[in-house]
Write an enzyme that holds these catalytic residues in place. Structure first.
Site, PDB file in Angstrom:
ATOM      1  N   THR A  47       0.593  -1.090   0.093  1.00  0.00           N
ATOM      2  CA  THR A  47      -0.657   0.154   0.374  1.00  0.00           C
ATOM      3  C   THR A  47       0.965   1.195  -0.192  1.00  0.00           C
ATOM      4  OG1 THR A  47      -1.375  -0.965   0.837  1.00  0.00           O
ATOM      5  CG2 THR A  47      -1.918   1.436   1.288  1.00  0.00           C
ATOM      6  N   GLY A  51       0.652  -3.144   5.256  1.00  0.00           N
ATOM      7  CA  GLY A  51       0.623  -4.788   5.999  1.00  0.00           C
ATOM      8  C   GLY A  51      -0.549  -5.453   6.049  1.00  0.00           C
ATOM      9  N   GLY A  84      -3.542  -5.734   6.327  1.00  0.00           N
ATOM     10  CA  GLY A  84      -4.400  -5.496   7.093  1.00  0.00           C
ATOM     11  C   GLY A  84      -5.277  -5.601   7.525  1.00  0.00           C
ATOM     12  N   VAL A 144     -12.331  -7.093   1.630  1.00  0.00           N
ATOM     13  CA  VAL A 144     -12.051  -5.825   1.583  1.00  0.00           C
ATOM     14  C   VAL A 144     -10.523  -5.632   2.956  1.00  0.00           C
ATOM     15  CG1 VAL A 144     -12.427  -3.304   2.817  1.00  0.00           C
ATOM     16  CG2 VAL A 144     -13.442  -4.462   1.224  1.00  0.00           C
ATOM     17  N   GLY A 145      -9.786  -4.709   2.675  1.00  0.00           N
ATOM     18  CA  GLY A 145      -8.211  -3.916   4.061  1.00  0.00           C
ATOM     19  C   GLY A 145      -8.678  -3.098   4.777  1.00  0.00           C
ATOM     20  N   ASP A 146      -7.660  -2.796   5.221  1.00  0.00           N
ATOM     21  CA  ASP A 146      -7.429  -1.715   6.031  1.00  0.00           C
ATOM     22  C   ASP A 146      -7.750  -0.555   5.299  1.00  0.00           C
ATOM     23  OD1 ASP A 146      -5.072  -2.372   5.429  1.00  0.00           O
ATOM     24  OD2 ASP A 146      -4.281  -1.098   6.949  1.00  0.00           O
TER      25      ASP A 146
HETATM   26  C1  SD4 Z   1      -3.998  -5.018   2.750  1.00  0.00           C
HETATM   27  N1  SD4 Z   1      -2.611  -3.316   4.324  1.00  0.00           N
HETATM   28  O1  SD4 Z   1      -5.027  -4.031   2.047  1.00  0.00           O
HETATM   29  C2  SD4 Z   1      -3.547  -3.608   2.798  1.00  0.00           C
HETATM   30  C3  SD4 Z   1      -2.349  -3.959   1.606  1.00  0.00           C
HETATM   31  C4  SD4 Z   1      -1.590  -4.752   2.489  1.00  0.00           C
HETATM   32  O2  SD4 Z   1      -1.591  -6.626   2.613  1.00  0.00           O
HETATM   33  O3  SD4 Z   1      -0.835  -4.384   3.142  1.00  0.00           O
HETATM   34  N2  SD4 Z   1      -2.170  -5.475   1.999  1.00  0.00           N
HETATM   35  O4  SD4 Z   1      -4.553  -4.984   3.965  1.00  0.00           O
END
Ligand code: SD4
Length: 322
Positions: free
Chosen positions: A184, A236, A238, A213-215
């Site tokens: 990200t 990182g 999410g 959906v992540g963070d």
């Molecule tokens: C997520 N934080 O979607 C975001 C992108 C990422 O491993 O870091 N993915 O979790």
């Protein structure tokens, strides 16, 4: 904060992350004591910062700066974790998450969005042109089309090939996140009027379940900003960030007196205690207070971030637990 203690504090933080941010440019420090600054995640943050800094240095707003900064990465098909060219989900669809937040904690967000290169600009339109904060999936797409954004295929040959290779085993593990597969892009900025803004944009975890959906688009998780205090953003895994309302907690720690790096460290520690096995778990936070003091902290080493001031653009390594 008095200017002298600010300089000392900045020097301590700078030294602890591998460089000392010089404060020679006295004339560039605003009378109110803040330093216009752009800070963003990972190596690609350095390129994004250059775009953002064009806006800040010409007197533009932090809000325009952060949007312009990350658009550069969203539009780069070679970056496989953001925007066009992002790794698809397990069904082969590139789905994007993004959010934006201004000095007064106005915010906008899009999740699970397919077919648009610049989710960050659509998130900004949600913030500015709707009574809502978050639009998802088909609704977000309909809104984007109404606003004149054009649909495009985001799955590049390179990412399609990587997905097809993954399909041969279809073995889903949480991704190991590090400089090599940096993730990200999150960015925080203070403009020359002392106003702050922040953004976060991603294609999320490669090979995720369809609909995950992540963070990153969640206000308080991937990004939080209150101009009275400062801002924080995450990168990182999410799921780990959401469980702790990570970025909101980092800002609250600063509100209660923690320095940016200490605030990030506290929440990284909290995440660590919620997980029995953190060997393959990476989470990193960046934080910046309203004066331009900044810091980053991650679970594992290897989390890089870039900082742009009138002094220049510097890539650095965050402190880490391991
Ligand atoms: C997520 N934080 O979607 C975001 C992108 C990422 O491993 O870091 N993915 O979790």
């Amino acid at each position: 904060m008095k200017r002298r203690s600010f300089i000392e504090k900045t020097a301590v933080i700078g030294a602890s992350i591998g460089f000392v941010k010089s404060c020679k440019a006295e004339n560039k420090i605003n009378k109110s004591g803040f330093i216009p600054t752009v800070i963003s995640t990972w190596d690609f943050g350095e390129r994004a910062n250059v775009e953002a800094w064009k806006v800040i240095s010409s007197g533009g707003s932090a809000l325009n700066a952060v949007e312009q900064g990350v658009r550069l990465i969203e539009a780069d098909p070679e970056e496989q974790t953001v925007g066009i060219g992002g790794f698809p989900d397990k069904e082969g669809h590139v789905t994007l998450d993004a959010c934006i937040m201004d000095h007064d904690s106005n915010c906008g967000s899009v999740c699970f969005l397919r077919g648009f290169v610049h989710p960050i600009s659509i998130a900004r339109k949600v913030m500015e042109d709707t009574p809502h904060i978050m639009l998802v999936g088909e609704g977000a797409k309909k809104f984007a089309l109404e606003k004149g954004f054009e649909e495009e295929n985001l799955l590049t040959e390179k990412s399609k090939k990587a997905w097809e290779k993954w399909l041969s085993t279809s073995d889903y593990k949480n991704p190991k996140i590090n400089i090599e597969n940096h993730d990200t892009i999150s960015m925080l900025a203070i403009d020359q009027n002392g106003k702050m803004a922040g953004v976060c944009t991603t294609s999320g975890a490669a090979w995720k379940m369809h609909g995950r959906v992540g963070d990153s688009p969640l206000i308080g998780a991937g990004l939080f900003l209150d101009g009275e205090v400062g801002g924080a953003c995450a990168t990182g895994l999410g799921e780990a960030v959401i469980r702790t309302a990570g970025s909101a907690m980092v800002v609250e720690a600063m509100r209660h007196g923690a320095s940016p790096v200490e605030a990030c460290r506290q929440i990284v520690n909290r995440i660590r205690t919620k997980h029995t096995d953190v060997e393959d778990l990476q989470v990193g936070f960046l934080a910046m207070d309203k004066l331009g003091n900044y810091g980053g902290y991650s679970i594992h080493k290897g989390f890089s971030y870039a900082v742009h001031t009138f002094e220049g653009n510097v890539l650095s390594s965050a402190e880490s637990l391991f």
